[in-house]
Structure formats: structure tokens, C-alpha cells
Enzyme design. Structure first.
Site, PDB file in Angstrom:
ATOM      1  CE1 TYR A 191      -3.173  -3.011   0.139  1.00 34.15           C
ATOM      2  CE2 TYR A 191      -3.632  -2.374   2.239  1.00 34.15           C
ATOM      3  CZ  TYR A 191      -4.049  -3.218   1.086  1.00 34.15           C
ATOM      4  OH  TYR A 191      -4.764  -4.221   1.215  1.00 34.15           O
TER       5      TYR A 191
HETATM    6  N1  LIG Z   1      -6.729  -8.251   0.603  1.00 29.66           N
HETATM    7  C1  LIG Z   1      -6.689  -7.422  -0.645  1.00 29.66           C
HETATM    8  O1  LIG Z   1      -6.740  -7.714  -1.913  1.00 29.66           O
HETATM    9  C2  LIG Z   1      -7.606  -6.020  -0.430  1.00 29.66           C
HETATM   10  C3  LIG Z   1      -7.918  -5.347  -1.419  1.00 29.66           C
HETATM   11  C4  LIG Z   1      -8.851  -3.909  -1.355  1.00 29.66           C
HETATM   12  C5  LIG Z   1      -8.616  -3.652   0.109  1.00 29.66           C
HETATM   13  N2  LIG Z   1      -8.284  -4.280   1.023  1.00 29.66           N
HETATM   14  C6  LIG Z   1      -8.324  -3.748   2.520  1.00 29.66           C
HETATM   15  O2  LIG Z   1      -9.561  -3.439   2.848  1.00 29.66           O
HETATM   16  C7  LIG Z   1      -9.741  -2.169   3.217  1.00 29.66           C
HETATM   17  C8  LIG Z   1     -11.079  -1.794   2.556  1.00 29.66           C
HETATM   18  O3  LIG Z   1     -11.086  -2.091   1.150  1.00 29.66           O
HETATM   19  P1  LIG Z   1     -11.731  -0.795   0.136  1.00 29.66           P
HETATM   20  O4  LIG Z   1     -10.970   0.338   0.488  1.00 29.66           O
HETATM   21  O5  LIG Z   1     -11.720  -1.384  -1.001  1.00 29.66           O
HETATM   22  O6  LIG Z   1     -13.191  -0.821   0.692  1.00 29.66           O
HETATM   23  P2  LIG Z   1     -14.437  -0.033   0.322  1.00 29.66           P
HETATM   24  O7  LIG Z   1     -15.319   0.184   1.593  1.00 29.66           O
HETATM   25  O8  LIG Z   1     -15.031  -0.974  -0.941  1.00 29.66           O
HETATM   26  O9  LIG Z   1     -14.188   1.110  -0.424  1.00 29.66           O
HETATM   27  C9  LIG Z   1     -13.648   2.302   0.314  1.00 29.66           C
HETATM   28  C10 LIG Z   1     -13.588   3.546  -0.682  1.00 29.66           C
HETATM   29  O10 LIG Z   1     -14.846   3.963  -1.134  1.00 29.66           O
HETATM   30  C11 LIG Z   1     -15.270   5.173  -1.003  1.00 29.66           C
HETATM   31  N3  LIG Z   1     -15.788   5.823  -0.097  1.00 29.66           N
HETATM   32  C12 LIG Z   1     -15.867   5.365   1.136  1.00 29.66           C
HETATM   33  N4  LIG Z   1     -16.622   6.126   2.056  1.00 29.66           N
HETATM   34  C13 LIG Z   1     -17.223   6.868   1.284  1.00 29.66           C
HETATM   35  C14 LIG Z   1     -18.354   7.863   1.672  1.00 29.66           C
HETATM   36  N5  LIG Z   1     -18.735   8.237   2.727  1.00 29.66           N
HETATM   37  N6  LIG Z   1     -18.472   8.598   0.539  1.00 29.66           N
HETATM   38  C15 LIG Z   1     -18.099   8.473  -0.621  1.00 29.66           C
HETATM   39  N7  LIG Z   1     -17.125   7.519  -1.043  1.00 29.66           N
HETATM   40  C16 LIG Z   1     -16.485   6.874  -0.114  1.00 29.66           C
HETATM   41  C17 LIG Z   1     -13.273   5.817  -1.109  1.00 29.66           C
HETATM   42  O11 LIG Z   1     -12.983   5.767  -2.201  1.00 29.66           O
HETATM   43  P3  LIG Z   1     -12.986   7.077  -3.297  1.00 29.66           P
HETATM   44  O12 LIG Z   1     -12.858   8.255  -2.519  1.00 29.66           O
HETATM   45  O13 LIG Z   1     -11.877   7.182  -4.181  1.00 29.66           O
HETATM   46  O14 LIG Z   1     -14.322   7.037  -4.070  1.00 29.66           O
HETATM   47  C18 LIG Z   1     -12.932   4.874  -0.195  1.00 29.66           C
HETATM   48  O15 LIG Z   1     -11.521   4.851  -0.409  1.00 29.66           O
HETATM   49  C19 LIG Z   1      -8.536  -1.370   2.606  1.00 29.66           C
HETATM   50  O16 LIG Z   1      -8.138  -0.154   3.164  1.00 29.66           O
HETATM   51  C20 LIG Z   1      -7.590  -2.452   2.567  1.00 29.66           C
HETATM   52  O17 LIG Z   1      -6.905  -2.547   4.104  1.00 29.66           O
HETATM   53  C21 LIG Z   1      -7.476  -5.532   0.848  1.00 29.66           C
END
Ligand SMILES: NC(=O)c1ccc[n+]([C@@H]2O[C@H](COP(=O)([O-])OP(=O)(O)OC[C@H]3O[C@@H](n4cnc5c(N)ncnc54)[C@H](OP(=O)(O)O)[C@@H]3O)[C@@H](O)[C@H]2O)c1
Length: 324
Positions: free
Chosen positions: A53
Site C-alpha cells: 500500500y
Molecule cells: N486483500 C486485498 O486484496 C484487499 C484489496 C482491497 C482492499 N483491502 C483492504 O480492505 C480495506 C477496505 O477496502 P476498500 O478500500 O476497497 O473498501 P470499500 O469500502 O469498498 O471502498 C472504500 C472507498 O470508497 C470510497 N468511500 C468510502 N466512504 C465513502 C463515503 N462516505 N462517500 C463517498 N465515497 C466513499 C472511497 O474511495 P474514493 O474516494 O476513491 O471513491 C474509499 O476509499 C482496505 O483499506 C485494505 O485494508 C484488501
């Protein structure tokens, strides 16, 4: 805050974990610190990171944010995706795992990783070789517990069998993608977790932002991952995903809550899920996800939400054997 079990390890985890993917890149350090402090304030004790990351920046920022509370939290990171251009700067070889873990410890400013995941299955490395290397790290106290992310259930089951055969430290957790429009985990991963007492830390509970209600079916030029990042554009390209997101937002409005709260609460409500990993660029974005800790999706609402997207087909084609 409710707490759940990390399999049979005796460790208890908050029902939400903080994902730190944007730390040090989209989320500057002062904002990351505000997010971590807010999470600690409401009882979140589980923080998820990865060696890749921000090319290591996220681990550095997270390590500094947790410096005063290190022993009170469960710190997870990952190894497996490429960390450099070198032919062997990737995967699940013993040498790459060792190098990566050393670098993660340095960046996190700690002497141990509480939960180390293989970030994805490495089909160039024998699983025995990888598991032996991981067992050594558990044996010398560098890593406390092991997990697998983005694995198929058969790959996890094979690892469990090998671990039992050789008396190696077992996998205790899985980290699959799971949200209302990506439900593949329901078919094999979540049943395996329940049968084998594995924790499931679900990533992407908002489908990368789709389930926040901000995109709409017209897919306007919104500043967000689904517009800016080709990988996410490809992952969430179907019109049906956008239709489901619109419906979810409508139902959230009926309940007077943010769509993100409902999406995270739906994810957390599956009995096989230990905790969704929530995230955002800012504390403002994160708050609606954190509110899911206090919103229970009852059976009726769960059925209504689940009906917005197709239930994935069962693992065998004997559909007639499915329970009603
Ligand atoms: N193991 C893996 O392969 C893998 C892959 C991905 C993530 N992860 C882990 O899982 C965690 C969460 O995953 P994710 O970030 O993909 O989760 P997610 O909850 O699906 O997406 C989060 C994204 O949604 C948007 N967002 C969130 N809240 C919002 C709101 N209130 N209003 C508007 N936009 C909003 C933001 O992106 P924008 O502002 O860009 O729209 C934010 O970065 C990561 O931080 C990481 O630790 C693991």
C-alpha cells in the site's frame, strides 16, 4: 463496539477493522491519524495494511499512528504482490516472505506482526515451501497468526490439511472481497470459515465506493476510484451493479441512514463474517461506515437487500438439494 473471535486463537477483534490502503497517498498523515484516533475512540482494535500500500508508505504512517497503543491493537499486513522490479521481488517464496516481513516490521516500527496474510495464491511456489517459511516466522515470534487473502476455498483447505499433516502454524483467517454486488464468498469461502472456525475479514464492503450512493446509474464523472482507476472500472462495470447500488441508496434513505452504513452493516451481518474492513480517504468519508457498528440489519431487511443482487449459484449443480 462488539467483538468477535480470531478463529481459535483467543484474540478478540472489533466487528469493524480499519483498512489503511490510502494512508500516505490519498490520505495524508494528519488525516490518517484522525481516522485512527476516531477508530480507537469507538473501540476498533484491528488495523489492516499491506506491504504494497503506497509502496510501503501506508505501513510507515500506520506504524506512527499506532505507536502509543501498539500492544492494544491487532496489526495485520500482507505479502505476495510485487514490491520491486526484480524477478523474485514477489510471490510466496521463503526468501521474498522473509525480506518483505523484515521491511514491514521496520516500516511499522514494531517487533511483530499480529496477522500476516498471503496477499494472493502464488501458483509458482509450492504451498509446502511457503507454509514452512511462515511456520518459521511464527516459531521465532515475528508473526503471531497467519491468514490468506484472495484464495479460493480449496487453496485454503489444502493449506489447512498440509499444516495439520506437518504440525505447522495454521491459517486462522481469510480476507476475501465481499459486498452486496460481489457475493462469490458465500459459495465456498464463508461455509469453509464456519466449518473450520476461520475468521473472515471482508475487504471492499462498499464495492470501492459504488455502494455509497455517489455514482448513480448515469455514472457521472465523480471523483472516485470507480472513475479514476481502470482496475476498479473493470471490476464494477456491470449496469446491474449500478442498479443495485441505486436501490440500496433508496432503502438507506427510507431508514434515514447513509448508504455506506447499510452496505457495511449488510456485510457484517452474514454469520460467516468476523468483520468488514472499512475505509475511506478521510474521516468524513469513514464516519458512515463506522456507524454500521450500531446498525443491525434484521432478517427482513437482510432478505430485501440480498434480493437486489443475484445469489451466486451453489458449489454443485444439484440445485434441487438447496435448502428452502
Ligand atoms: N486483500 C486485498 O486484496 C484487499 C484489496 C482491497 C482492499 N483491502 C483492504 O480492505 C480495506 C477496505 O477496502 P476498500 O478500500 O476497497 O473498501 P470499500 O469500502 O469498498 O471502498 C472504500 C472507498 O470508497 C470510497 N468511500 C468510502 N466512504 C465513502 C463515503 N462516505 N462517500 C463517498 N465515497 C466513499 C472511497 O474511495 P474514493 O474516494 O476513491 O471513491 C474509499 O476509499 C482496505 O483499506 C485494505 O485494508 C484488501
Amino acid at each position: 463496539m462488539k467483538y468477535r473471535r480470531l478463529g481459535g486463537t483467543g484474540i478478540r477483534l472489533s466487528m469493524l477493522g480499519l483498512g489503511t490502503l490510502p494512508f500516505g497517498t490519498d490520505t495524508p498523515e494528519p488525516e490518517a491519524r484522525r481516522m485512527v484516533e476516531r477508530c480507537l475512540e469507538i473501540g476498533i482494535n484491528h488495523f489492516d495494511c499491506a506491504n504494497i500500500y503506497g509502496n510501503g508508505k501506508a505501513e510507515e504512517v500506520l506504524g506512527r499512528c499506532l505507536a502509543g497503543v501498539r500492544d492494544d491493537v491487532v496489526l495485520a499486513t500482507k505479502v505476495g504482490f510485487p514490491t520491486g522490479r526484480g524477478l523474485n521481488d514477489r510471490g510466496a517464496s521463503a526468501s521474498h516472505i522473509d525480506q518483505s516481513v523484515k521491511a514491514s516490521l521496520r516500516r511499522l516500527g514494531t517487533d511483530r506482526i499480529d496477522l500476516l496474510y498471503l496477499h494472493r495464491f502464488d501458483n509458482r511456489t509450492d504451498l509446502e515451501h511457503t507454509l514452512r517459511a511462515l511456520d518459521r516466522l511464527v516459531g521465532n515470534g515475528t508473526v503471531m497468526h497467519l491468514g490468506a487473502s484472495n484464495f479460493a476455498a480449496w487453496q485454503v483447505a489444502t493449506a489447512l490439511g498440509l499444516g495439520a499433516l506437518h504440525n505447522w502454524a495454521p491459517l486462522v483467517a481469510m480476507q476475501p472481497m465481499y459486498n452486496l454486488v460481489k457475493r462469490q464468498a458465500e459459495v465456498e469461502i464463508l461455509p469453509l470459515a464456519q466449518a473450520a472456525d476461520l475468521a473472515v475479514l471482508a475487504y471492499g464492503p462498499l464495492a470501492g465506493g459504488l455502494l455509497t450512493g455517489k455514482y448513480g446509474e448515469q455514472r457521472g464523472q465523480i471523483d472516485g476510484r470507480l472513475t479514476n482507476d481502470p482496475m476498479y472500472q473493470a471490476r464494477y462495470r456491470d449496469d446491474a451493479d449500478y442498479r443495485a447500488a441505486t436501490q440500496l441508496a433508496r432503502i438507506a434513505r427510507e431508514h434515514g441512514i447513509h448508504p455506506a452504513t447499510l452496505a457495511v452493516a449488510w456485510c457484517a451481518g452474514h454469520p460467516g463474517i468476523t468483520a468488514p474492513l472499512v475505509g475511506g480517504r478521510s474521516l468524513e468519508q469513514l464516519e458512515p461506515s463506522l456507524a454500521a457498528a450500531d446498525f443491525v440489519v434484521d432478517a427482513e431487511l437482510r432478505a430485501r437487500l440480498s434480493a437486489l443482487t443475484p445469489e451466486p449459484p451453489p458449489a454443485t449443480d444439484r440445485s434441487e438439494d438447496r435448502p428452502d
